[in-house]
Design a protein around this motif. Structure first.
Motif, PDB file in Angstrom:
ATOM      1  N   SER A   1       1.805   2.028 -10.061  1.00 56.64           N
ATOM      2  CA  SER A   1       1.077   3.203  -9.604  1.00 56.64           C
ATOM      3  C   SER A   1       1.559   4.456 -10.319  1.00 56.64           C
ATOM      4  N   ASN A   2       2.873   4.585 -10.454  1.00 59.58           N
ATOM      5  CA  ASN A   2       3.428   5.771 -11.114  1.00 59.58           C
ATOM      6  C   ASN A   2       3.035   5.816 -12.584  1.00 59.58           C
ATOM      7  N   LEU A   3       2.971   4.637 -13.225  1.00 61.99           N
ATOM      8  CA  LEU A   3       2.564   4.584 -14.625  1.00 61.99           C
ATOM      9  C   LEU A   3       1.117   5.048 -14.779  1.00 61.99           C
ATOM     10  N   ILE A   4       0.238   4.613 -13.874  1.00 65.44           N
ATOM     11  CA  ILE A   4      -1.159   5.050 -13.917  1.00 65.44           C
ATOM     12  C   ILE A   4      -1.246   6.557 -13.697  1.00 65.44           C
ATOM     13  N   THR A   5      -0.479   7.056 -12.717  1.00 62.66           N
ATOM     14  CA  THR A   5      -0.479   8.488 -12.436  1.00 62.66           C
ATOM     15  C   THR A   5       0.009   9.281 -13.642  1.00 62.66           C
TER      16      THR A   5
ATOM     17  N   ALA B   1       0.842  -1.201   0.000  1.00 64.19           N
ATOM     18  CA  ALA B   1       0.000   0.000   0.000  1.00 64.19           C
ATOM     19  C   ALA B   1       0.876   1.248   0.000  1.00 64.19           C
ATOM     20  N   LEU B   2       1.937   1.227   0.790  1.00 63.25           N
ATOM     21  CA  LEU B   2       2.880   2.348   0.776  1.00 63.25           C
ATOM     22  C   LEU B   2       3.548   2.478  -0.589  1.00 63.25           C
ATOM     23  N   ALA B   3       3.845   1.327  -1.209  1.00 69.82           N
ATOM     24  CA  ALA B   3       4.459   1.360  -2.535  1.00 69.82           C
ATOM     25  C   ALA B   3       3.545   2.039  -3.539  1.00 69.82           C
ATOM     26  N   MET B   4       2.252   1.751  -3.471  1.00 69.02           N
ATOM     27  CA  MET B   4       1.307   2.411  -4.372  1.00 69.02           C
ATOM     28  C   MET B   4       1.248   3.907  -4.090  1.00 69.02           C
ATOM     29  N   GLY B   5       1.354   4.268  -2.819  1.00 68.82           N
ATOM     30  CA  GLY B   5       1.390   5.680  -2.475  1.00 68.82           C
ATOM     31  C   GLY B   5       2.604   6.384  -3.032  1.00 68.82           C
ATOM     32  N   ALA B   6       3.693   5.628  -3.248  1.00 63.84           N
ATOM     33  CA  ALA B   6       4.934   6.224  -3.752  1.00 63.84           C
ATOM     34  C   ALA B   6       4.839   6.658  -5.209  1.00 63.84           C
ATOM     35  N   GLY B   7       3.850   6.154  -5.943  1.00 63.84           N
ATOM     36  CA  GLY B   7       3.742   6.507  -7.356  1.00 63.84           C
ATOM     37  C   GLY B   7       3.090   7.850  -7.564  1.00 63.84           C
ATOM     38  N   VAL B   8       3.764   8.920  -7.145  1.00 61.73           N
ATOM     39  CA  VAL B   8       3.164  10.252  -7.122  1.00 61.73           C
ATOM     40  C   VAL B   8       3.210  10.968  -8.463  1.00 61.73           C
ATOM     41  N   GLY B   9       3.861  10.363  -9.468  1.00 59.58           N
ATOM     42  CA  GLY B   9       3.949  11.009 -10.764  1.00 59.58           C
ATOM     43  C   GLY B   9       5.259  11.711 -11.023  1.00 59.58           C
ATOM     44  N   SER B  10       6.144  11.732 -10.050  1.00 57.80           N
ATOM     45  CA  SER B  10       7.494  12.281 -10.201  1.00 57.80           C
ATOM     46  C   SER B  10       8.472  11.128 -10.114  1.00 57.80           C
ATOM     47  N   GLY B  11       9.288  10.952 -11.149  1.00 51.63           N
ATOM     48  CA  GLY B  11      10.202   9.822 -11.173  1.00 51.63           C
ATOM     49  C   GLY B  11      11.192   9.825 -10.029  1.00 51.63           C
ATOM     50  N   SER B  12      11.789  10.980  -9.751  1.00 55.17           N
ATOM     51  CA  SER B  12      12.793  11.036  -8.691  1.00 55.17           C
ATOM     52  C   SER B  12      12.162  10.829  -7.323  1.00 55.17           C
ATOM     53  N   MET B  13      10.963  11.393  -7.111  1.00 56.23           N
ATOM     54  CA  MET B  13      10.292  11.212  -5.821  1.00 56.23           C
ATOM     55  C   MET B  13       9.822   9.770  -5.648  1.00 56.23           C
ATOM     56  N   MET B  14       9.345   9.162  -6.739  1.00 61.68           N
ATOM     57  CA  MET B  14       8.949   7.757  -6.667  1.00 61.68           C
ATOM     58  C   MET B  14      10.140   6.868  -6.363  1.00 61.68           C
ATOM     59  N   ALA B  15      11.278   7.152  -6.984  1.00 55.82           N
ATOM     60  CA  ALA B  15      12.481   6.366  -6.711  1.00 55.82           C
ATOM     61  C   ALA B  15      12.894   6.486  -5.252  1.00 55.82           C
TER      62      ALA B  15
END
Length: 449
Positions: free
Chosen positions: A245-249, A206-220
């Protein structure tokens, strides 16, 4: 379109200067990986400082110290813009690695239920829910709309510029969020993600899905902080879920933000401002032109220059992988795995160009990587074994090194923002992460297979 941004002529730097930038990044990567993970206990919780954070901080320090360094060594403002230009192609390698992880994890992603899709509502409304009330209580007026309707990256800048203009209060707000995210975003989200992971309040996926915020560096940064506290198998799932998650965002984010998040934030501002709004010094001084010397323009990169980025960053990652994950850079499986990752980027970028750039390159690269490791693909097991020799965190460290080297150019404008807008930006970034994680936690099924 009105704008408060001053654009300067961003020309490619010379070969020797470019070589100095790559050498600096390589040295930063080696030092950061050698330092490794450092855990700081905070009662029942802890904060884990990863190599990618060391790389970001060292790069930023080197850029900030450039005026005090000899001309042949300093990272000048031109090189800082060049580092920003290298960041996007370098990020494609990380996206390719995550795509390769996602392909093999598609059965687990499907078994997770609706959480993976529903959590996107947390991403796009969490910024406003957390950030807008705090902004109003601190006396920030219409700037709060631009600062809290989304995580302020380039698409958000474009949306606000088109709707309000960058000289408007809304434009100043989104620019403030952009600058805060650039300077502190990856560090803040990594510390927050690591802290929440250590508390065991959430399923790590669930935290991993939260990490997909749409910014590559922030997601990393966020996914790395979460994965560092898991078993190797769960860490791979964390990377896969964060990437999905990041891909969907990335895919639906611009439309969701334009047609849902922004109108809802404007409506919420009109409702909440009479209730929570205050008049403070921030209300009076917020109309200052906070973006007067912000330069978003970066030097253009032709295809050979981008190929060079992919190869060199791949080499950096191989050495970082050797130092921290004990896989020799000369290991044939590791070399083959890196060649596949670079190949995925090349094919994805070619598809991006052939389709007239109608979809972002990150989507094509992700899809190619996913296809190669999808269980039904004939060679998926071999490809997974080879690319599995490269830890995804080893690829994130060079990216954050370039991000750090590019930060100093934005610091003068950042200093004029004031602490209130920085607090609001942190609240918005926390909101998009925590909001998505809460929804994912509630709706997801445990995909342990």
């Amino acid at each position: 379109m009105s704008t408060a941004t001053v654009y300067t002529s961003a020309k490619p730097v010379g070969f020797s200067d470019q070589a100095r930038l790559y050498i600096a990044a390589f040295i930063i990567v080696l030092i950061a990986e050698y330092i490794g993970n450092v855990a700081i206990p905070l009662g029942p919780a802890k904060i884990v400082l990863l190599p990618l954070l060391w790389a970001l901080l060292m790069g930023a320090a080197l850029g900030l110290a450039s005026k005090r360094m000899p001309p042949g060594v300093s990272i000048t403002s031109e090189l800082q813009r060049s580092a920003a230009a290298l960041l996007q192609p370098a990020l494609l390698l990380f996206i390719a690695k995550l795509g390769l992880l996602v392909g093999g994890s598609i059965p687990k992603l499907a078994a997770s239920g609706g959480g993976l899709f529903l959590q996107e509502f947390g991403h796009f409304f969490g910024t406003m829910v957390f950030g807008l009330p705090i902004a109003l209580l601190l006396g920030i007026k219409r700037q709060a709309i631009g600062a809290t309707f989304s995580v302020g990256r380039e698409p958000s800048l474009a949306i606000i510029a088109e709707r309000f203009g960058m000289k408007s209060p809304e434009g100043q707000g989104v620019l403030a969020e952009y600058l805060t995210g650039t300077v502190f975003g990856a560090v803040f989200i990594a510390l927050l993600a690591g802290l929440l992971a250590s508390l065991n309040l959430f399923n790590p996926l669930a935290l991993a899905m939260g990490a997909g915020v749409g910014s590559g560096s922030m997601m990393a940064a966020a996914s790395g902080a979460i994965a560092a506290q898991q078993t190797p198998e769960v860490a791979k799932d964390v990377a896969a879920f964060a990437a999905a998650s990041n891909l969907i965002t990335t895919t639906i984010g611009t439309y969701f933000t334009l047609f849902l998040s922004l109108p809802f934030t404007i409506w919420a501002y009109k409702v909440l401002e009479p209730i929570l709004g205050r008049t403070t010094k921030a209300s009076v001084t917020a109309d200052a032109d906070v973006g007067a010397d912000v330069d978003h323009e970066t030097p253009p990169l032709d295809i050979p220059a981008q190929v060079l980025v992919w190869v060199l960053v791949g080499v950096f990652a191989l050495f970082g992988n050797w130092i921290n994950y004990k896989v020799p850079a000369t290991d044939p499986m590791a070399l083959g795995g890196m060649a596949i990752i670079i190949g995925v980027v090349l094919v994805g970028y070619l598809l991006y160009r052939l389709t007239m750039r109608k979809l972002p390159a990150v989507i094509w690269v992700s899809l190619v990587g996913m296809a190669l490791t999808y269980p039904a693909f004939p060679f998926s097991a071999s490809i997974s074994a080879m690319t599995g020799k490269i830890n995804f965190l080893a690829l994130s460290t060079p990216i954050l090194a370039f991000a750090g080297l590019s930060i100093a150019k934005d610091v003068p404008a950042f200093r004029r923002l004031g602490w209130r807008i920085v607090v609001v930006s942190f609240a918005a970034n926390a909101g998009t992460f925590i909001g998505a994680a809460i929804i994912a936690q509630f709706f997801m099924h445990n995909p342990g297979v």
